[in-house]
Design a protein around this motif. Structure first.
Motif, PDB file in Angstrom:
ATOM      1  N   THR A 201       0.776  -1.294  -0.054  1.00  0.00           N
ATOM      2  CA  THR A 201       0.133   0.018   0.030  1.00  0.00           C
ATOM      3  C   THR A 201       0.732   1.228  -0.140  1.00  0.00           C
ATOM      4  N   PRO A 202       1.854   1.359   0.880  1.00  0.00           N
ATOM      5  CA  PRO A 202       2.988   2.574   1.077  1.00  0.00           C
ATOM      6  C   PRO A 202       3.407   2.846  -0.485  1.00  0.00           C
ATOM      7  N   ASN A 203       3.638   1.751  -0.990  1.00  0.00           N
ATOM      8  CA  ASN A 203       4.477   1.920  -2.417  1.00  0.00           C
ATOM      9  C   ASN A 203       3.583   2.347  -3.566  1.00  0.00           C
ATOM     10  N   ALA A 204       2.444   1.972  -3.564  1.00  0.00           N
ATOM     11  CA  ALA A 204       1.231   2.099  -4.481  1.00  0.00           C
ATOM     12  C   ALA A 204       0.830   3.807  -4.132  1.00  0.00           C
ATOM     13  N   SER A 205       1.111   4.088  -3.186  1.00  0.00           N
ATOM     14  CA  SER A 205       0.535   5.558  -2.885  1.00  0.00           C
ATOM     15  C   SER A 205       1.426   6.633  -3.166  1.00  0.00           C
ATOM     16  N   GLN A 206       2.844   6.344  -3.349  1.00  0.00           N
ATOM     17  CA  GLN A 206       4.090   7.277  -3.600  1.00  0.00           C
ATOM     18  C   GLN A 206       3.821   7.822  -4.865  1.00  0.00           C
ATOM     19  N   PRO A 207       3.273   7.172  -6.106  1.00  0.00           N
ATOM     20  CA  PRO A 207       3.176   8.083  -7.333  1.00  0.00           C
ATOM     21  C   PRO A 207       2.227   8.969  -7.257  1.00  0.00           C
ATOM     22  N   CYS A 208       0.964   8.705  -6.440  1.00  0.00           N
ATOM     23  CA  CYS A 208      -0.134   9.524  -6.099  1.00  0.00           C
ATOM     24  C   CYS A 208       0.455  10.690  -5.398  1.00  0.00           C
ATOM     25  N   ARG A 209       1.089  10.553  -4.503  1.00  0.00           N
ATOM     26  CA  ARG A 209       1.699  11.586  -3.542  1.00  0.00           C
ATOM     27  C   ARG A 209       2.537  12.636  -4.401  1.00  0.00           C
ATOM     28  N   ARG A 210       3.480  11.861  -5.333  1.00  0.00           N
ATOM     29  CA  ARG A 210       4.451  12.787  -6.107  1.00  0.00           C
ATOM     30  C   ARG A 210       3.541  13.440  -7.068  1.00  0.00           C
ATOM     31  N   THR A 211       2.426  12.912  -7.910  1.00  0.00           N
ATOM     32  CA  THR A 211       1.719  13.585  -8.695  1.00  0.00           C
ATOM     33  C   THR A 211       0.916  14.692  -8.307  1.00  0.00           C
ATOM     34  N   THR A 212       0.297  14.573  -7.016  1.00  0.00           N
ATOM     35  CA  THR A 212      -0.260  15.648  -6.095  1.00  0.00           C
ATOM     36  C   THR A 212       0.670  16.749  -6.190  1.00  0.00           C
ATOM     37  N   SER A 213       1.976  16.488  -5.431  1.00  0.00           N
ATOM     38  CA  SER A 213       3.036  17.465  -5.439  1.00  0.00           C
ATOM     39  C   SER A 213       3.448  18.110  -6.443  1.00  0.00           C
ATOM     40  N   LEU A 214       3.533  17.494  -7.392  1.00  0.00           N
ATOM     41  CA  LEU A 214       3.833  17.989  -8.814  1.00  0.00           C
ATOM     42  C   LEU A 214       2.839  19.217  -9.319  1.00  0.00           C
ATOM     43  N   LEU A 215       1.307  18.604  -9.201  1.00  0.00           N
ATOM     44  CA  LEU A 215       0.443  19.612  -9.571  1.00  0.00           C
ATOM     45  C   LEU A 215       0.376  20.782  -8.716  1.00  0.00           C
ATOM     46  N   LYS A 216       0.688  20.760  -7.410  1.00  0.00           N
ATOM     47  CA  LYS A 216       0.776  21.913  -6.599  1.00  0.00           C
ATOM     48  C   LYS A 216       1.814  22.875  -6.984  1.00  0.00           C
ATOM     49  N   HIS A 217       2.979  22.206  -7.483  1.00  0.00           N
ATOM     50  CA  HIS A 217       3.969  23.179  -7.750  1.00  0.00           C
ATOM     51  C   HIS A 217       3.685  23.745  -9.195  1.00  0.00           C
ATOM     52  N   ILE A 218       3.165  22.982 -10.018  1.00  0.00           N
ATOM     53  CA  ILE A 218       2.537  23.628 -11.414  1.00  0.00           C
ATOM     54  C   ILE A 218       1.814  24.544 -11.182  1.00  0.00           C
ATOM     55  N   LEU A 219       1.004  24.393 -10.198  1.00  0.00           N
ATOM     56  CA  LEU A 219      -0.241  25.577  -9.959  1.00  0.00           C
ATOM     57  C   LEU A 219       0.368  26.837  -9.392  1.00  0.00           C
ATOM     58  N   GLY A 220       1.284  26.649  -8.379  1.00  0.00           N
ATOM     59  CA  GLY A 220       1.883  27.584  -7.764  1.00  0.00           C
ATOM     60  C   GLY A 220       2.700  28.575  -8.640  1.00  0.00           C
ATOM     61  N   PHE A 221       3.533  27.799  -9.483  1.00  0.00           N
ATOM     62  CA  PHE A 221       4.476  28.466 -10.463  1.00  0.00           C
ATOM     63  C   PHE A 221       3.462  29.294 -11.498  1.00  0.00           C
ATOM     64  N   GLY A 222       2.553  28.500 -11.622  1.00  0.00           N
ATOM     65  CA  GLY A 222       1.617  29.043 -12.957  1.00  0.00           C
ATOM     66  C   GLY A 222       0.833  30.390 -12.330  1.00  0.00           C
ATOM     67  N   VAL A 223       0.250  30.527 -10.950  1.00  0.00           N
ATOM     68  CA  VAL A 223      -0.040  31.594 -10.454  1.00  0.00           C
ATOM     69  C   VAL A 223       0.866  32.819 -10.328  1.00  0.00           C
ATOM     70  N   SER A 224       1.962  32.316  -9.765  1.00  0.00           N
ATOM     71  CA  SER A 224       3.262  33.339  -9.773  1.00  0.00           C
ATOM     72  C   SER A 224       3.500  33.960 -10.960  1.00  0.00           C
ATOM     73  N   PHE A 225       3.503  33.117 -12.419  1.00  0.00           N
ATOM     74  CA  PHE A 225       3.842  33.726 -13.476  1.00  0.00           C
ATOM     75  C   PHE A 225       2.753  34.535 -14.097  1.00  0.00           C
ATOM     76  N   LEU A 226       1.495  34.214 -13.900  1.00  0.00           N
ATOM     77  CA  LEU A 226       0.355  35.109 -14.488  1.00  0.00           C
ATOM     78  C   LEU A 226       0.315  36.286 -13.670  1.00  0.00           C
ATOM     79  N   LEU A 227       0.557  36.494 -12.199  1.00  0.00           N
ATOM     80  CA  LEU A 227       0.410  37.527 -11.640  1.00  0.00           C
ATOM     81  C   LEU A 227       1.520  38.727 -11.781  1.00  0.00           C
ATOM     82  N   LEU A 228       2.863  38.028 -12.031  1.00  0.00           N
ATOM     83  CA  LEU A 228       3.999  38.700 -12.292  1.00  0.00           C
ATOM     84  C   LEU A 228       3.983  39.347 -13.864  1.00  0.00           C
ATOM     85  N   ALA A 229       3.526  38.500 -14.965  1.00  0.00           N
ATOM     86  CA  ALA A 229       3.226  38.988 -16.102  1.00  0.00           C
ATOM     87  C   ALA A 229       2.295  40.017 -16.220  1.00  0.00           C
TER      88      ALA A 229
END
Length: 376
Positions: free
Chosen positions: A8-36
């Motif tokens: 179970t822990p191993n199976a949940s790791q890709p999901c956690r990494r995907t969620t973390s990646l999406l958060k980072h993409i969202l954060g950088f996207g918001v920052s880029f749009l506001l600064l632009a």
């Protein structure tokens, strides 16, 4: 059954990494749009001219005043750990400095975890114990932040809501009704109260809570029960500091003093834009009361974009006739001082910090009370 549990822990790791990646993409996207948006709407030549008019000494004075919080924050962490012998001032100061550097470089306030890790490596405490102290210190910041947010309603005319175009930077005015502002402040106050109640429950029934959680773990996933018990023991040790009222309320007083310094620090820089001392003080209160929430919004490390937007809103709440070039210039410099400024001392400790990061996997795991007693 055991195969399912172990996978179970191993199976949940890709999901956690995907969620973390999406958060980072969202954060950088918001920052880029506001600064632009900011760079597109602002008159860059006018902003640069406004920056050139600023003297070096007000910037240095603002930064120097903010550095007064470093020793206070160090003492606060020492008190919340409950022992100055195991958490020496130089070691805590080093962890604090590297934590600020981490907040500048890492998303989602990753410097708080780095601070706890470095402190655990240089003291006699486990990581969970130091992380609990860091979280408790952050919780003690909520009261002064709540007071500042409430003071903004007195400093700025928020009784009728917010209506502004940020000095012409917006084509259409921002329109936020007063009810929405009071509701947001009420929700934040309820969150602070809920956190206080949660800590009180943990403090009052920590042993019962530990037994219940460990009991569930032994029934569902027996192999993690010893590790969970060891972690809960360290959390309980951190919470026991609350029994020492001198340490607990001393830490809270230091948090209030730090935020008082944060309010007065921007006054020299704000005064260079033609604001009186009184107007600069009111503006600093509004900025600290609003721009602090920029770290709660999705953004790149350092609250890029979100800080600038909330800083502009705070500036125009108190100074509706402020020149837009001056407002943008101040938001840029204030962001640089509030993020890079605290990170500078961490650069001095960075070379020797790599050794701590390389040996993280070899760190011994803490033992639970029952395991230690059995070995004895």
């Amino acid at each position: 059954m055991s195969d399912i549990v172990e996978s179970t822990p191993n199976a949940s790791q890709p999901c956690r990494r995907t969620t973390s990646l999406l958060k980072h993409i969202l954060g950088f996207g918001v920052s880029f749009l506001l600064l632009a948006w900011l760079l597109r709407k602002a008159d860059l030549r006018g902003v640069w001219h406004a920056i050139e008019k600023i003297s070096f000494w007000p910037v240095l004075l603002t930064l120097s005043i903010s550095y007064l919080t470093f020793p206070l924050r160090t003492y606060q962490l020492q008190w919340l750990l409950g022992s100055r012998d195991e958490a020496r001032f130089p070691a805590v100061f080093r962890a604090l400095s590297l934590g600020y550097l981490g907040n500048f470089l890492l998303p989602l306030r990753g410097g708080e975890f780095l601070k706890a890790f470095v402190l655990a490596r240089s003291s006699g405490f486990g990581f969970t114990r130091t992380l609990s102290a860091v979280v408790l210190a952050r919780f003690q910041d909520l009261l002064p932040i709540l007071l500042l947010a409430g003071t903004v309603f007195w400093v700025a005319p928020l009784g009728k809501g917010i209506q502004m175009d940020l000095g012409g930077l917006l084509e259409n005015e921002i329109a936020i009704p007063a009810k929405a502002l009071y509701a947001a402040l009420g929700i934040f106050a309820l969150a602070v109260a809920a956190g206080a109640v949660f800590l009180a429950v943990l403090y009052r029934w920590q042993d019962a809570t530990r037994k219940v959680l460990v009991g569930f773990a032994e029934r569902l996933i027996p192999r993690i029960a010893p590790r969970l018990e060891a972690i809960l023991d360290q959390v309980a040790a951190a919470i026991r500091v609350m029994r020492e009222r001198r340490l607990l309320w001393g830490g809270q007083a230091l948090a209030l003093l730090c935020w008082t310094i944060f309010v007065f620090a921007p006054i020299p820089l704000l005064s260079t834009f033609g604001l009186s001392v009184r107007q600069a003080l009111l503006t600093a209160i509004a900025i600290n009361g609003l721009a602090t929430f920029a770290h709660l919004l999705p953004s790149a490390p350092g609250a890029l974009g979100t800080f600038h937007l909330l800083c502009l809103i705070a500036l125009y709440l108190v100074n509706p006739n402020m020149d837009p070039d001056d407002a943008v210039a101040y938001s840029l410099i204030a962001h640089l001082l509030s993020t890079l400024g605290p990170a500078l001392p961490g650069l001095l400790y960075l070379p020797c910090a790599w050794s701590d990061l390389r040996i993280v996997k070899h760190r011994p795991q803490p033992k639970s009370r029952e395991t230690a007693a059995h070995e004895t």
